[in-house]
Design a protein around this motif. Structure first.
Motif, PDB file in Angstrom:
ATOM      1  N   LEU A 120     -14.903  72.370  39.519  1.00 19.03           N
ATOM      2  CA  LEU A 120     -15.576  71.283  38.812  1.00 19.03           C
ATOM      3  C   LEU A 120     -15.738  70.112  39.779  1.00 19.03           C
ATOM      4  N   ARG A 121     -16.970  69.869  40.183  1.00 21.24           N
ATOM      5  CA  ARG A 121     -17.262  68.818  41.160  1.00 21.24           C
ATOM      6  C   ARG A 121     -17.880  67.618  40.471  1.00 21.24           C
ATOM      7  N   THR A 122     -17.423  66.431  40.846  1.00 22.70           N
ATOM      8  CA  THR A 122     -18.032  65.206  40.336  1.00 22.70           C
ATOM      9  C   THR A 122     -18.320  64.256  41.495  1.00 22.70           C
ATOM     10  N   THR A 123     -19.133  63.262  41.215  1.00 22.61           N
ATOM     11  CA  THR A 123     -19.274  62.160  42.154  1.00 22.61           C
ATOM     12  C   THR A 123     -18.041  61.270  42.027  1.00 22.61           C
ATOM     13  N   GLN A 124     -18.007  60.187  42.780  1.00 24.25           N
ATOM     14  CA  GLN A 124     -16.883  59.253  42.704  1.00 24.25           C
ATOM     15  C   GLN A 124     -16.805  58.682  41.281  1.00 24.25           C
ATOM     16  N   TRP A 125     -15.659  58.150  40.918  1.00 23.58           N
ATOM     17  CA  TRP A 125     -15.463  57.607  39.576  1.00 23.58           C
ATOM     18  C   TRP A 125     -15.640  56.092  39.601  1.00 23.58           C
ATOM     19  N   HIS A 126     -15.883  55.530  38.441  1.00 27.88           N
ATOM     20  CA  HIS A 126     -16.124  54.089  38.354  1.00 27.88           C
ATOM     21  C   HIS A 126     -14.973  53.269  38.936  1.00 27.88           C
ATOM     22  N   ASP A 127     -13.750  53.736  38.764  1.00 33.19           N
ATOM     23  CA  ASP A 127     -12.615  52.939  39.238  1.00 33.19           C
ATOM     24  C   ASP A 127     -12.331  53.117  40.730  1.00 33.19           C
ATOM     25  N   PHE A 128     -13.127  53.928  41.433  1.00 30.23           N
ATOM     26  CA  PHE A 128     -12.920  54.085  42.870  1.00 30.23           C
ATOM     27  C   PHE A 128     -13.182  52.790  43.620  1.00 30.23           C
ATOM     28  N   ALA A 129     -14.036  51.931  43.065  1.00 32.57           N
ATOM     29  CA  ALA A 129     -14.302  50.656  43.731  1.00 32.57           C
ATOM     30  C   ALA A 129     -13.011  49.863  43.904  1.00 32.57           C
ATOM     31  N   ASP A 163     -13.084  70.488  28.208  1.00 31.23           N
ATOM     32  CA  ASP A 163     -14.053  71.412  27.630  1.00 31.23           C
ATOM     33  C   ASP A 163     -14.172  72.688  28.459  1.00 31.23           C
ATOM     34  N   THR A 164     -14.061  72.549  29.780  1.00 26.00           N
ATOM     35  CA  THR A 164     -14.144  73.720  30.658  1.00 26.00           C
ATOM     36  C   THR A 164     -12.930  74.620  30.469  1.00 26.00           C
ATOM     37  N   VAL A 165     -11.763  74.017  30.309  1.00 21.53           N
ATOM     38  CA  VAL A 165     -10.559  74.797  30.025  1.00 21.53           C
ATOM     39  C   VAL A 165     -10.721  75.566  28.721  1.00 21.53           C
ATOM     40  N   GLU A 166     -11.259  74.913  27.713  1.00 22.03           N
ATOM     41  CA  GLU A 166     -11.371  75.532  26.393  1.00 22.03           C
ATOM     42  C   GLU A 166     -12.524  76.537  26.303  1.00 22.03           C
ATOM     43  N   ALA A 167     -13.366  76.586  27.347  1.00 20.34           N
ATOM     44  CA  ALA A 167     -14.484  77.533  27.342  1.00 20.34           C
ATOM     45  C   ALA A 167     -14.041  78.963  27.626  1.00 20.34           C
ATOM     46  N   ALA A 168     -12.751  79.129  27.917  1.00 15.87           N
ATOM     47  CA  ALA A 168     -12.182  80.460  28.194  1.00 15.87           C
ATOM     48  C   ALA A 168     -12.922  81.118  29.348  1.00 15.87           C
ATOM     49  N   ASP A 169     -13.113  82.424  29.297  1.00 14.17           N
ATOM     50  CA  ASP A 169     -13.693  83.152  30.424  1.00 14.17           C
ATOM     51  C   ASP A 169     -15.192  82.975  30.555  1.00 14.17           C
ATOM     52  N   THR A 170     -15.805  82.177  29.681  1.00 15.26           N
ATOM     53  CA  THR A 170     -17.246  81.970  29.758  1.00 15.26           C
ATOM     54  C   THR A 170     -17.624  80.841  30.715  1.00 15.26           C
ATOM     55  N   SER A 171     -16.649  80.127  31.250  1.00 18.73           N
ATOM     56  CA  SER A 171     -16.949  79.004  32.133  1.00 18.73           C
ATOM     57  C   SER A 171     -17.573  79.517  33.430  1.00 18.73           C
ATOM     58  N   PRO A 172     -18.615  78.834  33.942  1.00 15.80           N
ATOM     59  CA  PRO A 172     -19.258  79.271  35.185  1.00 15.80           C
ATOM     60  C   PRO A 172     -18.393  78.997  36.397  1.00 15.80           C
ATOM     61  N   ARG A 173     -18.794  79.531  37.539  1.00 15.39           N
ATOM     62  CA  ARG A 173     -18.031  79.330  38.766  1.00 15.39           C
ATOM     63  C   ARG A 173     -18.079  77.882  39.236  1.00 15.39           C
ATOM     64  N   ILE A 174     -19.232  77.233  39.054  1.00 19.45           N
ATOM     65  CA  ILE A 174     -19.402  75.856  39.509  1.00 19.45           C
ATOM     66  C   ILE A 174     -19.893  74.996  38.347  1.00 19.45           C
ATOM     67  N   VAL A 175     -19.198  73.873  38.107  1.00 20.72           N
ATOM     68  CA  VAL A 175     -19.608  72.873  37.126  1.00 20.72           C
ATOM     69  C   VAL A 175     -19.716  71.551  37.875  1.00 20.72           C
ATOM     70  N   GLU A 176     -20.812  70.811  37.651  1.00 13.82           N
ATOM     71  CA  GLU A 176     -20.993  69.549  38.361  1.00 13.82           C
ATOM     72  C   GLU A 176     -21.405  68.443  37.396  1.00 13.82           C
ATOM     73  N   LEU A 177     -21.055  67.209  37.754  1.00  7.83           N
ATOM     74  CA  LEU A 177     -21.411  66.055  36.936  1.00  7.83           C
ATOM     75  C   LEU A 177     -21.475  64.811  37.815  1.00  7.83           C
ATOM     76  N   ALA A 178     -22.504  63.989  37.576  1.00  7.19           N
ATOM     77  CA  ALA A 178     -22.650  62.723  38.295  1.00  7.19           C
ATOM     78  C   ALA A 178     -22.926  61.610  37.306  1.00  7.19           C
ATOM     79  N   GLY A 179     -22.807  60.380  37.781  1.00  4.43           N
ATOM     80  CA  GLY A 179     -23.131  59.232  36.960  1.00  4.43           C
ATOM     81  C   GLY A 179     -24.634  59.014  36.882  1.00  4.43           C
ATOM     82  N   PRO A 180     -25.067  58.048  36.091  1.00  2.28           N
ATOM     83  CA  PRO A 180     -26.499  57.888  35.817  1.00  2.28           C
ATOM     84  C   PRO A 180     -27.290  57.099  36.857  1.00  2.28           C
TER      85      PRO A 180
END
Length: 240
Positions: A120-129, A163-180
């Motif tokens: 699960l890859r994300t961009t930096q978080w708001h509190d990283f500043a 949510d990815t944990v609860e998706a059981a074995d249906t979760s994809p290999r790569i999940v990504e999310l970024a801010g707006p």
């Protein structure tokens, strides 16, 4: 992030074992991993190296991943979720970023393992500043790199991990999310500290042409975007 995810999973009725050195588990040496994994359905890896040097970070992430893989197989645990960073695996981005090289090596180790792994890859978080503003502090001066990022709210990341944990074995290999929206990290630090530490002055440091400072952290086209902006995050009082 590990604590945030654990709280969300417990609120949903899951039994969570928080494994850390504080609880007698050391992923680097392997101590306590077997006992911690006994009876588990999934392992969630939110580990991060304390060092920023490439050699130390690669060693930490490869060693811990190897120990976790071996202990998971011995305990019969087949699923693993690992938190990582968007673009950390790109050589042009991680060239001078030891921590990113370590995360890239961690991803490779897990994806080559026999486990059912989701990265699960994300961009930096708001509190990283805030974190950046404390890294290079001289008196009342905080030196923060002028780095383009597209930060995302940490609570949103925690919910996606749950949510990815609860998706059981249906979760994809790569999940990504970024801010707006793309923002300058020095600007965000200035805004954040104006309310938290008004006596501190933020100085933006130019990136000297390095890709990590000139758009290399921005998400590729097609990465899902969350809707909560940095300003909305601040207005909502979610500074922690």
């Amino acid at each position: 992030m590990g604590s945030r995810v654990a709280r969300l999973l417990e609120a949903d009725g899951h039994e969570v074992l928080a494994a850390s050195r504080a609880t007698g588990v050391d992923a680097y040496t392997g101590q306590g991993l077997g006992e911690a994994f006994a009876g588990a359905d999934i392992i969630v890896d939110c580990l991060g190296a304390a060092s920023r040097g490439a050699k130390a970070c690669i060693d930490f992430h490869v060693t811990t991943a190897g120990n976790i893989i071996r202990a998971a197989r011995a305990a019969g645990v087949n699923r693993l979720l690992c938190l990582s960073i968007i673009n950390a695996r790109e050589p042009s981005v991680n060239r001078f970023m030891g921590y990113y090289q370590g995360k890239a090596a961690q991803e490779r180790a897990y994806l080559l393992s026999p486990l059912h792994v989701t990265i699960l890859r994300t961009t930096q978080w708001h509190d990283f500043a805030r974190r950046f503003s404390r890294t290079m502090r001289v008196g009342r001066w905080a030196f923060v790199p002028r780095m383009q990022s597209q930060p995302v709210a940490p609570d949103v990341v925690a919910r996606l991990m749950r949510d990815t944990v609860e998706a059981a074995d249906t979760s994809p290999r790569i999940v990504e999310l970024a801010g707006p929206e793309a923002r300058d990290m020095a600007e965000l630090a200035r805004i954040l500290l104006s309310g938290e530490e008004p006596a501190v002055r933020v100085v933006g440091i130019p990136g000297l042409g390095l890709k990590v400072f000139s758009g290399g952290l921005l998400p590729p086209v097609g990465v899902p975007l969350d809707s909560e902006t940095f300003d909305q995050w601040l207005e909502g009082g979610r500074r922690a």
